[in-house]
Each structure stands twice: as C-alpha cells, then as structure tokens.
Motif scaffolding. Structure first.
Motif, PDB file in Angstrom:
ATOM      1  N   GLY A 180     146.286  41.670  56.157  1.00  9.72           N
ATOM      2  CA  GLY A 180     146.008  41.024  54.870  1.00  9.72           C
ATOM      3  C   GLY A 180     146.698  39.678  54.768  1.00  9.72           C
ATOM      4  O   GLY A 180     146.093  38.685  54.360  1.00  9.72           O
ATOM      5  N   VAL A 181     147.978  39.641  55.168  1.00 10.68           N
ATOM      6  CA  VAL A 181     148.723  38.376  55.099  1.00 10.68           C
ATOM      7  C   VAL A 181     148.108  37.349  56.062  1.00 10.68           C
ATOM      8  O   VAL A 181     147.941  36.181  55.715  1.00 10.68           O
ATOM      9  CB  VAL A 181     150.223  38.584  55.399  1.00 10.68           C
ATOM     10  N   SER A 195     138.494  40.825  54.313  1.00  9.60           N
ATOM     11  CA  SER A 195     139.500  41.882  54.264  1.00  9.60           C
ATOM     12  C   SER A 195     139.111  42.951  53.258  1.00  9.60           C
ATOM     13  O   SER A 195     139.262  44.148  53.492  1.00  9.60           O
ATOM     14  CB  SER A 195     140.857  41.297  53.830  1.00  9.60           C
ATOM     15  N   MET A 196     138.626  42.504  52.114  1.00  7.33           N
ATOM     16  CA  MET A 196     138.255  43.405  51.025  1.00  7.33           C
ATOM     17  C   MET A 196     137.164  44.373  51.474  1.00  7.33           C
ATOM     18  O   MET A 196     137.171  45.537  51.081  1.00  7.33           O
ATOM     19  CB  MET A 196     137.782  42.544  49.847  1.00  7.33           C
ATOM     20  N   GLU A 197     136.238  43.893  52.312  1.00  9.31           N
ATOM     21  CA  GLU A 197     135.154  44.755  52.773  1.00  9.31           C
ATOM     22  C   GLU A 197     135.658  45.859  53.699  1.00  9.31           C
ATOM     23  O   GLU A 197     135.096  46.936  53.761  1.00  9.31           O
ATOM     24  CB  GLU A 197     134.084  43.927  53.491  1.00  9.31           C
ATOM     25  N   ARG A 198     136.757  45.554  54.420  1.00 11.86           N
ATOM     26  CA  ARG A 198     137.284  46.528  55.361  1.00 11.86           C
ATOM     27  C   ARG A 198     138.155  47.555  54.667  1.00 11.86           C
ATOM     28  O   ARG A 198     138.061  48.745  54.929  1.00 11.86           O
ATOM     29  CB  ARG A 198     138.071  45.813  56.462  1.00 11.86           C
ATOM     30  N   LEU A 201     143.420  47.849  50.245  1.00 11.22           N
ATOM     31  CA  LEU A 201     144.828  47.427  50.288  1.00 11.22           C
ATOM     32  C   LEU A 201     144.953  46.106  51.050  1.00 11.22           C
ATOM     33  O   LEU A 201     145.594  45.165  50.584  1.00 11.22           O
ATOM     34  CB  LEU A 201     145.710  48.492  50.954  1.00 11.22           C
ATOM     35  N   GLU A 202     144.276  46.044  52.211  1.00  9.08           N
ATOM     36  CA  GLU A 202     144.292  44.803  52.981  1.00  9.08           C
ATOM     37  C   GLU A 202     143.759  43.637  52.137  1.00  9.08           C
ATOM     38  O   GLU A 202     144.314  42.537  52.142  1.00  9.08           O
ATOM     39  CB  GLU A 202     143.449  44.957  54.261  1.00  9.08           C
ATOM     40  N   GLY A 203     142.689  43.900  51.374  1.00  7.53           N
ATOM     41  CA  GLY A 203     142.098  42.874  50.523  1.00  7.53           C
ATOM     42  C   GLY A 203     143.047  42.402  49.429  1.00  7.53           C
ATOM     43  O   GLY A 203     143.159  41.203  49.161  1.00  7.53           O
ATOM     44  N   SER A 204     143.750  43.355  48.800  1.00  9.19           N
ATOM     45  CA  SER A 204     144.696  42.986  47.743  1.00  9.19           C
ATOM     46  C   SER A 204     145.844  42.163  48.300  1.00  9.19           C
ATOM     47  O   SER A 204     146.277  41.176  47.703  1.00  9.19           O
ATOM     48  CB  SER A 204     145.250  44.230  47.056  1.00  9.19           C
ATOM     49  N   ILE A 205     146.349  42.587  49.459  1.00 12.49           N
ATOM     50  CA  ILE A 205     147.432  41.841  50.104  1.00 12.49           C
ATOM     51  C   ILE A 205     146.943  40.435  50.446  1.00 12.49           C
ATOM     52  O   ILE A 205     147.653  39.436  50.254  1.00 12.49           O
ATOM     53  CB  ILE A 205     147.881  42.555  51.405  1.00 12.49           C
ATOM     54  N   SER A 206     145.705  40.353  50.921  1.00 13.75           N
ATOM     55  CA  SER A 206     145.139  39.058  51.281  1.00 13.75           C
ATOM     56  C   SER A 206     145.028  38.147  50.055  1.00 13.75           C
ATOM     57  O   SER A 206     145.301  36.947  50.136  1.00 13.75           O
ATOM     58  CB  SER A 206     143.770  39.264  51.929  1.00 13.75           C
TER      59      SER A 206
ATOM     60  N   GLY B 110     150.493  37.089  60.359  1.00 11.16           N
ATOM     61  CA  GLY B 110     150.254  38.523  60.398  1.00 11.16           C
ATOM     62  C   GLY B 110     151.317  39.267  61.186  1.00 11.16           C
ATOM     63  O   GLY B 110     151.836  40.284  60.737  1.00 11.16           O
ATOM     64  N   ARG B 111     151.664  38.729  62.361  1.00 11.71           N
ATOM     65  CA  ARG B 111     152.646  39.422  63.203  1.00 11.71           C
ATOM     66  C   ARG B 111     154.033  39.471  62.566  1.00 11.71           C
ATOM     67  O   ARG B 111     154.720  40.495  62.619  1.00 11.71           O
ATOM     68  CB  ARG B 111     152.727  38.770  64.594  1.00 11.71           C
ATOM     69  N   VAL B 112     154.456  38.366  61.975  1.00 14.65           N
ATOM     70  CA  VAL B 112     155.772  38.336  61.320  1.00 14.65           C
ATOM     71  C   VAL B 112     155.822  39.381  60.202  1.00 14.65           C
ATOM     72  O   VAL B 112     156.775  40.165  60.099  1.00 14.65           O
ATOM     73  CB  VAL B 112     156.081  36.924  60.753  1.00 14.65           C
TER      74      VAL B 112
END
Lengths: 229, 123
Positions: A180-181, A195-198, A201-206, B110-112
């Motif tokens: 996400g980051v 990210s949101m489609e996958r 949580l990943e989408g929110s972090i993104s 991402g890695r960090v």
C-alpha cells in the motif's frame, strides 16, 4: 458578452467530456479509458479540429482550475477517515513515504539532469509521484510547467499501475502494508485504485500514503531541488 | 437537516475554498514554498481531528470533490497541447526516466515499510 458565452461553453464542454468519459469508464474499465485521459483527449481533439487556442479554452477552463485548491483541501477528509490505521502504523508509514519522497525527487531530478534536460523540465518532473493538483502547485512554486507536470504525474500513475506486479515480484514486496505504501507513494490515486481492487486494507494504506506523500513532497521538494540541481 | 444537495454541496465547497484561502494566506505571510492548498489540507485535518469542526458540516461537499477530483485537473492537463514537442526526439527519454523513478519509489518505500512492520509484528 461574447467572451462570457465562450467561457461558459468551455466550462460546459469540459463537464460534458468528463461525464461522458466517466460513463465510458463505468462500462469499460481499462487503463486507457481512465476518465482524465479520455476527457483530455476529447477536448484536445475538439480544440485542434476547430482551431481554438488553449488560451481561448482557458477563459472557461480557469474557473475549473480555480477549484483545484479546495479539492486538495478536501483530501483531509479521507485522511481523517483512515486516522485509526494512520495512528497504529504511523512510524512505518511515515518512514516509508518519506523514503519514497526522497527517492522519487532525487532520482527524477538527477536522471533528467544527467540526460541534459532544461531546468524547466527538471522542475516539472520533480513532483511526479504525488496527486496532480498538489504536483501542479509544487511545480508552479518551484518554476516548473504545470501541464508538463500533469503528464509526468500520468506517467507515474499509469506506468506504476502497469509495472507494479513486476516491481513487487522482483523487490519481494509481499506485505499488504508495504504494498500500500509503495503504490500510494509512487503512483498516487491511480496506484491507490489498483491497490483498492486487490485488497481494502492495502487500498486504505495506499490512500493514507498518497496524501502523506503529497504533504511530505511539497515540504521537501523545494529545498532538495536547490541542493541537487 | 439539509436535504437539497444542489444547495448544500456548493456551500460546502465554498467553505473548503475559505480554508484554501486561509492556507494561501499563511503561505504568503510566512513566504513558504509549501502550496497553500496543502497548508489548507493540514488545517482541515487538524480541525477534524480535534473535533473543532463536526464532520457533517462539510461531509457531502468534501466527498463530492474527492470523488470527482480528476475533473478539476482536466483543464490543466489539456495544456499539454502547448508542450507536446517536449516529448519528441530525445524527449522520449523522459518517459523512461519517469517509469524507472516510479519503480524505484515503489520498491524502496514499500520495502522500508514492510521491514519496519515485520519487525514490529515479530516483537
């Protein structure tokens, strides 16, 4: 009077192009049907076809432009909505986006400098990783060209969306928070959508990373640019 | 309380505009490089976090703007017609630079983050 009609027409045309491209995107979800791309192309073709200058278009367009500022302010709301994730993961997310901001600014700047491009182009590529309205403001305040910055932002967004499976595989990016980051810092809203489609949580972090990255890049870009150029 | 979206959304956007102007004012006052819009974002985030502004006052207008964010930068993007020549010839390199730099940001950021999160999970 005539000028007012022209301006109103340009605003109306922009709205129509946007609504039309939004409908198309809802029917056919593809990378190349992203509403900004389709709407921009429709307007460009229209201007070229009828030999209308960008200046004439902007007599109306500038009124839409004027809402970019409040639109950026509005991003405070999704950041607020995700405050719980932000609080829990503050240090990793902040560190990750800061590293991303430093890497993005310096690699874009140094590579285009070494390739011998003009400083105006270099200033325009520097804020490419952040969402368009913020990137444009940064570009404007450092001496870049706003429309060029918009293109670089698109390259980062669409490019990131295309190459991210490859990048993630080869860099061993497996954790949802890390992904996400990575997506939010590199490819702003377009990356966030992917990210949101996958994974939500990943989408929110993104989303959080995208907004934080906009803030961090706008703070460090002017100084870092001076230092490296 | 309010029902009519056609009235409430423009009013709320006008409120966002005022926050933007405040951010712009701060930028000019202290001669900052940070865009006024980003300062406005931080102001609104602070107001919401400290409950100085309840969510419902801005909610519809804010959601509307966030949902249709791409619309607001269409005119600026159209400006590329005046700069298309930049990407001719050697300018093609810029696309490669943009892509490479994007991949680098994604991998490093991402890695960090992943490293720090995993260390926390193990602890």
């Amino acid at each position: 009077m005539n000028a007012v009609i022209v301006a109103l027409f340009m605003i109306g045309f922009t709205i129509a192009a946007y609504i039309g491209s939004l409908r198309l995107y809802r029917k056919h979800r593809r990378i190349y049907t992203t509403p900004v791309i389709v709407a921009t192309l429709v307007i460009i073709v229209f201007l070229l076809l009828f030999n209308i200058s960008y200046e004439t278009y902007m007599t109306g367009g500038k009124w839409v432009d004027r809402l970019l500022g409040p639109a950026v302010v509005a991003l405070a709301y999704p950041l607020y909505q995700h405050r719980d994730i932000l609080r829990k993961m503050l240090v990793p997310i902040m560190t990750g986006t800061t590293v991303g901001a430093l890497v993005g600014i310096s690699s874009g700047l140094l590579l285009s400098k070494w390739a011998g491009f003009s400083s105006q182009i270099i200033y325009s590529i520097v804020p490419k990783s952040v969402t368009t309205p913020v990137a444009m403001s940064i570009s404007e305040s450092t001496g870049g060209v706003m429309p060029l910055t918009a293109v670089f932002v698109m390259i980062a967004g669409i490019g990131g969306m295309l190459i991210h499976p490859l990048v993630m595989r080869y860099s061993g990016l497996t954790h949802r928070i890390g992904r996400g980051v990575g997506m939010g810092s590199a490819s702003h809203a377009i990356g966030t959508a992917a990210s949101m489609e996958r994974d939500s949580l990943e989408g929110s972090i993104s989303t959080v990373a995208m907004i934080l990255s906009a803030v961090i890049v706008s703070i460090i870009a002017p100084g870092l640019t001076l230092l490296l150029l | 309380m309010f029902k009519d979206k056609a009235i409430i959304i423009p009013i709320q956007i006008a409120m966002l505009y005022l926050i933007y102007l405040a951010g712009k004012g701060i930028q000019n006052l202290f001669d900052l490089f940070i865009p006024g819009s980003v300062i406005g974002l931080l102001i609104l985030f602070t107001l919401l976090s400290f409950k100085l502004v309840p969510e419902w006052i801005l909610q519809q207008g804010v959601s509307f703007m966030v949902r249709h964010l791409p619309f607001f930068f269409i005119p600026a993007t159209v400006g590329i017609i005046s700069y298309a020549y930049v990407f001719k010839g050697k300018g093609v390199l810029l696309i490669g630079i943009g892509l490479f730099s994007t991949a680098l940001v994604m991998a490093m950021a991402g890695r960090v983050t992943q490293w720090m999160v995993k260390r926390r999970e193990e602890a």
